[in-house]
Design a protein around this motif. Sequence first.
Motif, PDB file in Angstrom:
ATOM      1  N   TRP A 193       0.823  -1.205   0.000  1.00  0.00           N
ATOM      2  CA  TRP A 193       0.000   0.000   0.000  1.00  0.00           C
ATOM      3  C   TRP A 193       0.858   1.256   0.000  1.00  0.00           C
ATOM      4  N   VAL A 194       1.825   1.315   0.911  1.00  0.00           N
ATOM      5  CA  VAL A 194       2.677   2.494   1.039  1.00  0.00           C
ATOM      6  C   VAL A 194       3.443   2.745  -0.259  1.00  0.00           C
ATOM      7  N   THR A 195       3.948   1.691  -0.870  1.00  0.00           N
ATOM      8  CA  THR A 195       4.708   1.817  -2.122  1.00  0.00           C
ATOM      9  C   THR A 195       3.817   2.317  -3.245  1.00  0.00           C
ATOM     10  N   TRP A 196       2.657   1.710  -3.411  1.00  0.00           N
ATOM     11  CA  TRP A 196       1.794   2.084  -4.524  1.00  0.00           C
ATOM     12  C   TRP A 196       1.158   3.453  -4.343  1.00  0.00           C
ATOM     13  N   VAL A 197       0.816   3.833  -3.118  1.00  0.00           N
ATOM     14  CA  VAL A 197       0.304   5.188  -2.891  1.00  0.00           C
ATOM     15  C   VAL A 197       1.401   6.199  -3.220  1.00  0.00           C
ATOM     16  N   GLY A 198       2.619   5.908  -2.786  1.00  0.00           N
ATOM     17  CA  GLY A 198       3.745   6.783  -3.106  1.00  0.00           C
ATOM     18  C   GLY A 198       3.971   6.901  -4.601  1.00  0.00           C
ATOM     19  N   ASP A 199       3.866   5.772  -5.314  1.00  0.00           N
ATOM     20  CA  ASP A 199       4.013   5.795  -6.778  1.00  0.00           C
ATOM     21  C   ASP A 199       2.956   6.686  -7.424  1.00  0.00           C
ATOM     22  N   CYS A 200       1.725   6.592  -6.936  1.00  0.00           N
ATOM     23  CA  CYS A 200       0.637   7.412  -7.497  1.00  0.00           C
ATOM     24  C   CYS A 200       0.890   8.899  -7.254  1.00  0.00           C
ATOM     25  N   PHE A 201       1.283   9.233  -6.026  1.00  0.00           N
ATOM     26  CA  PHE A 201       1.591  10.630  -5.719  1.00  0.00           C
ATOM     27  C   PHE A 201       2.757  11.121  -6.574  1.00  0.00           C
ATOM     28  N   ALA A 202       3.777  10.286  -6.716  1.00  0.00           N
ATOM     29  CA  ALA A 202       4.950  10.678  -7.508  1.00  0.00           C
ATOM     30  C   ALA A 202       4.548  10.952  -8.953  1.00  0.00           C
ATOM     31  N   TYR A 203       3.730  10.085  -9.504  1.00  0.00           N
ATOM     32  CA  TYR A 203       3.305  10.259 -10.896  1.00  0.00           C
ATOM     33  C   TYR A 203       2.489  11.539 -11.065  1.00  0.00           C
ATOM     34  N   VAL A 204       1.478  11.710 -10.217  1.00  0.00           N
ATOM     35  CA  VAL A 204       0.578  12.860 -10.365  1.00  0.00           C
ATOM     36  C   VAL A 204       1.325  14.172 -10.130  1.00  0.00           C
ATOM     37  N   LEU A 205       2.051  14.267  -9.026  1.00  0.00           N
ATOM     38  CA  LEU A 205       2.740  15.520  -8.710  1.00  0.00           C
ATOM     39  C   LEU A 205       3.894  15.779  -9.671  1.00  0.00           C
ATOM     40  N   GLY A 206       4.628  14.714 -10.018  1.00  0.00           N
ATOM     41  CA  GLY A 206       5.763  14.880 -10.931  1.00  0.00           C
ATOM     42  C   GLY A 206       5.337  15.276 -12.330  1.00  0.00           C
ATOM     43  N   SER A 207       4.262  14.657 -12.828  1.00  0.00           N
ATOM     44  CA  SER A 207       3.824  14.993 -14.186  1.00  0.00           C
ATOM     45  C   SER A 207       3.147  16.368 -14.225  1.00  0.00           C
ATOM     46  N   ARG A 208       2.571  16.784 -13.118  1.00  0.00           N
ATOM     47  CA  ARG A 208       1.880  18.080 -13.077  1.00  0.00           C
ATOM     48  C   ARG A 208       2.841  19.243 -12.830  1.00  0.00           C
ATOM     49  N   TRP A 209       3.734  19.105 -11.839  1.00  0.00           N
ATOM     50  CA  TRP A 209       4.570  20.228 -11.441  1.00  0.00           C
ATOM     51  C   TRP A 209       6.073  19.976 -11.568  1.00  0.00           C
ATOM     52  N   GLY A 210       6.446  18.780 -11.913  1.00  0.00           N
ATOM     53  CA  GLY A 210       7.868  18.468 -11.978  1.00  0.00           C
ATOM     54  C   GLY A 210       8.552  19.041 -13.206  1.00  0.00           C
ATOM     55  N   LYS A 211       9.589  19.782 -12.978  1.00  0.00           N
ATOM     56  CA  LYS A 211      10.369  20.370 -14.073  1.00  0.00           C
ATOM     57  C   LYS A 211      11.778  19.772 -14.088  1.00  0.00           C
ATOM     58  N   LYS A 212      12.416  19.791 -12.924  1.00  0.00           N
ATOM     59  CA  LYS A 212      13.791  19.305 -12.828  1.00  0.00           C
ATOM     60  C   LYS A 212      13.803  17.770 -12.816  1.00  0.00           C
ATOM     61  N   LYS A 213      14.530  17.211 -13.756  1.00  0.00           N
ATOM     62  CA  LYS A 213      14.612  15.753 -13.879  1.00  0.00           C
ATOM     63  C   LYS A 213      15.471  15.176 -12.764  1.00  0.00           C
ATOM     64  N   LEU A 214      15.123  13.965 -12.346  1.00  0.00           N
ATOM     65  CA  LEU A 214      15.838  13.306 -11.265  1.00  0.00           C
ATOM     66  C   LEU A 214      17.155  12.713 -11.766  1.00  0.00           C
ATOM     67  N   ILE A 215      17.075  11.704 -12.623  1.00  0.00           N
ATOM     68  CA  ILE A 215      18.263  11.085 -13.229  1.00  0.00           C
ATOM     69  C   ILE A 215      17.894  10.743 -14.672  1.00  0.00           C
ATOM     70  N   VAL A 216      18.165  11.639 -15.577  1.00  0.00           N
ATOM     71  CA  VAL A 216      17.716  11.534 -16.966  1.00  0.00           C
ATOM     72  C   VAL A 216      18.229  10.262 -17.639  1.00  0.00           C
ATOM     73  N   THR A 217      19.478   9.894 -17.397  1.00  0.00           N
ATOM     74  CA  THR A 217      20.057   8.730 -18.081  1.00  0.00           C
ATOM     75  C   THR A 217      19.435   7.418 -17.626  1.00  0.00           C
ATOM     76  N   VAL A 218      18.859   7.394 -16.440  1.00  0.00           N
ATOM     77  CA  VAL A 218      18.255   6.167 -15.923  1.00  0.00           C
ATOM     78  C   VAL A 218      16.766   6.124 -16.227  1.00  0.00           C
ATOM     79  N   SER A 219      16.066   7.191 -15.895  1.00  0.00           N
ATOM     80  CA  SER A 219      14.623   7.252 -16.091  1.00  0.00           C
ATOM     81  C   SER A 219      14.256   8.691 -16.454  1.00  0.00           C
ATOM     82  N   PRO A 220      14.140   8.975 -17.751  1.00  0.00           N
ATOM     83  CA  PRO A 220      14.005  10.359 -18.213  1.00  0.00           C
ATOM     84  C   PRO A 220      12.738  11.089 -17.768  1.00  0.00           C
ATOM     85  N   ASN A 221      11.711  10.390 -17.357  1.00  0.00           N
ATOM     86  CA  ASN A 221      10.468  11.066 -16.981  1.00  0.00           C
ATOM     87  C   ASN A 221      10.331  11.343 -15.492  1.00  0.00           C
TER      88      ASN A 221
END
Length: 171
Positions: A41-69
Amino acid sequence: MGVLYTGGTLSFWVFLRALPEEAMIADSALAGTVLLLFPIWVTWVGDCFAYVLGSRWGKKKLIVTVSPNKTVVGAVGGVAGSVLGGLAYNHYLLGEMAEISLSGEMVVLVSTLVAVVGQLGDLSESVMKRQGGVKDSSNLIPGHGGVLDRMDGLFFTVPTTYFILLHLFYG
């Protein structure tokens, strides 16, 4: 390596499920299942928050060479979502159904560790895919990158949760 990565880490699902019985926390068969579902539960809720917040407000990439989005905002949002999910799960399910009571501070700590380890698991699987020259681990779950992409964080979070709780229960 694949057998150790998947089978070895998934064996901790059984260990975590059996932990309440070992620790004699609750007689209920439900207690172990509820405890096992906590890191999921904790992992999947975190994944959902990461996706929604990152795709909505995320500008600075975390590690482009590993996971560009993936973005920094997504990573921080994922930790925040995991903590909120962990607190809610502890309040409504762990205490009520499994008769396992963790303090709020302990849930925040465990949820934060689970969130960070889950993101490391996600990034590790991305590295393996990049090394293998594939974008998705399969096309079994369209739009999700495959079964391994849905499970990658859990390969790390369930064993981590087991060891944290083992330390808490047995000192």
